[in-house]
Design an enzyme around this catalytic site. Structure first.
Site, PDB file in Angstrom:
ATOM      1  CG  HIS A  89       0.442   6.076  -0.324  1.00 49.82           C
ATOM      2  ND1 HIS A  89      -0.745   6.647  -0.948  1.00 49.82           N
ATOM      3  CD2 HIS A  89      -0.208   5.691   0.412  1.00 49.82           C
ATOM      4  CE1 HIS A  89      -2.048   6.732  -0.036  1.00 49.82           C
ATOM      5  NE2 HIS A  89      -1.379   5.180   0.867  1.00 49.82           N
TER       6      HIS A  89
ATOM      7  CG  HIS B 227      -2.010   1.183   1.926  1.00 57.65           C
ATOM      8  ND1 HIS B 227      -3.162   0.958   1.749  1.00 57.65           N
ATOM      9  CD2 HIS B 227      -1.487   2.416   1.587  1.00 57.65           C
ATOM     10  CE1 HIS B 227      -3.547   2.206   1.808  1.00 57.65           C
ATOM     11  NE2 HIS B 227      -2.544   3.383   1.843  1.00 57.65           N
ATOM     12  CD  GLU B 228       2.157   3.913   3.905  1.00 56.02           C
ATOM     13  OE1 GLU B 228       2.694   4.964   3.290  1.00 56.02           O
ATOM     14  OE2 GLU B 228       0.768   3.696   4.138  1.00 56.02           O
TER      15      GLU B 228
END
Ligand code: ZN
Length: 374
Positions: free
Chosen positions: A72, A68-69
């Site tokens: 980004h 998820h990170e």
């Protein structure tokens, strides 16, 4: 050298993956809860199967949060915003962007990338999970991972800054009013409202008999409330400092000491001459060799002061953080935090020009932001 509670896990695509120590406890709790969950719903599983499924699921959950990170971070990097590290905190992670995006569209893309990836993982896991029988271990692991990624995506899409949804909201407001700071302020207010709703709902749950889930909701709310406040302050501070460079604030005066002076001599004669907590170690040709701080001195027992020289205890040049006169104050402050120091030498073309101190930056910040902000 950073002396905080963050541990380094490894490096992916040139980005450091770190995690806060609290993750060890969180993962242990998740593992134990999963073990009980798998045992309760799959009475036919052996102890080994329960334990293996719990451990594998816990690891894959951690991987999901990292992915998820990374989503980004990779989108940020594709838009020219370097990311040097990802740090996982409670309830998710923080991609350490070196600066805020320059425009609303970029902000939107970076913010939405994480939840989109979690949704994609949820879809894949839940889809594959349907292929196995109801008690097949692989299907059970995939189903749990699918649901948790769904929760991860939806939680992060709550429109309260600093969650991803709050950043999406800020990007939309920013497009409408063209004012980054004002948009941040409004996204923070919505973030605080969401946080208060969590706390209120948690308190209601608590008094209706669901003590544990009530406490959890209230805790999440409290966490979101302080995160919103901190993020707003950080953003306001960054924009207040954005127009200043190290050259505007640095002082050309700094204490210096020669490398072959003993600690005893330094403390008796030199340390009292100025009230600085750090001295630059320089040779007679004005070459910077290192820095000597009060913390370095404190590591050496008093009995050894007469025989220990400055060069033996200083932080050598190669391990020192430095700044250039043209560098922004926000960047200087970040370097001080990362290296856990209160001042940085200013170097121009290898020559020492002075020092910039944290106190002075914070003083300036105070003047710029005025009292009580938010
Ligand atoms: Zn996210």
């Amino acid at each position: 050298m950073p002396r905080d509670a963050n541990r380094r896990l490894g490096r992916v695509a040139g980005i450091d993956i770190r995690f806060h120590s609290s993750w060890i406890i969180i993962l242990a709790l998740i593992g134990l809860t999963l073990g009980e969950y798998f045992r309760a719903f799959n009475p036919g599983w052996s102890d080994f199967t329960v334990a293996a499924a719990a451990i594998i699921t816990t690891i894959l959950f951690f991987v999901s949060v990292v992915l998820h990170e990374l989503a980004h971070s990779l989108v940020a990097r594709a838009h020219g915003l370097p990311v040097h590290a990802i740090t996982l905190f409670v309830f998710g992670g923080v991609s350490e962007l070196t600066r805020e995006p320059d425009d609303a569209v970029t902000e939107f893309k970076i913010a939405i990338a994480g939840p989109l990836l979690s949704l994609l993982l949820a879809g894949i896991c839940l889809g594959l999970g349907r292929l196995g029988g109801p008690h097949a271990p692989v299907a059970a692991v995939l189903n749990w991972l699918g649901y948790i990624n769904l929760v991860l995506a939806l939680f992060n899409l709550i429109p309260g800054f600093p969650l991803d949804g709050g950043r999406v909201l800020r990007a939309i407001l920013w497009t409408a009013n063209k004012n980054f700071l004002k948009s941040t302020r409004w996204a923070t207010r919505v973030g605080k409202l969401c946080a208060l709703a969590f706390i209120l709902y948690g308190v209601i749950e608590f008094f209706q008999g669901a003590a544990l889930s009530g406490l959890w909701l209230a805790f999440i709310g409290w966490f979101l409330l302080s995160a919103a406040e901190q993020s707003w302050r950080a953003t306001a501070a960054q924009s207040a400092l954005a127009k200043f460079t190290v050259g505007d604030l640095g002082s050309p005066f700094f204490p210096r000491v020669a490398p072959d002076v003993t600690l005893e001599h330094f403390i008796e004669e030199l340390a009292h001459a100025h009230n600085y907590r750090a001295s630059l170690v320089m040779d007679d040709d004005d070459h910077l060799l290192g820095i000597l701080t009060a913390a370095d001195l404190n590591r050496i027992p008093r009995t050894a002061w007469a025989t220990t020289r400055v060069a033996d205890v200083m932080v050598p040049r190669a391990q020192m953080a430095t700044v250039e006169p043209t560098e922004g104050l926000v960047s200087a402050l970040q370097k001080m935090t990362m290296n856990n120091v209160g001042q940085l030498p200013i170097l121009a073309g290898g020559a020492v020009q002075g020092v910039v101190k944290r106190d002075r930056i914070l003083e300036l910040l105070h003047q710029q932001m005025g009292p009580a902000n938010g």
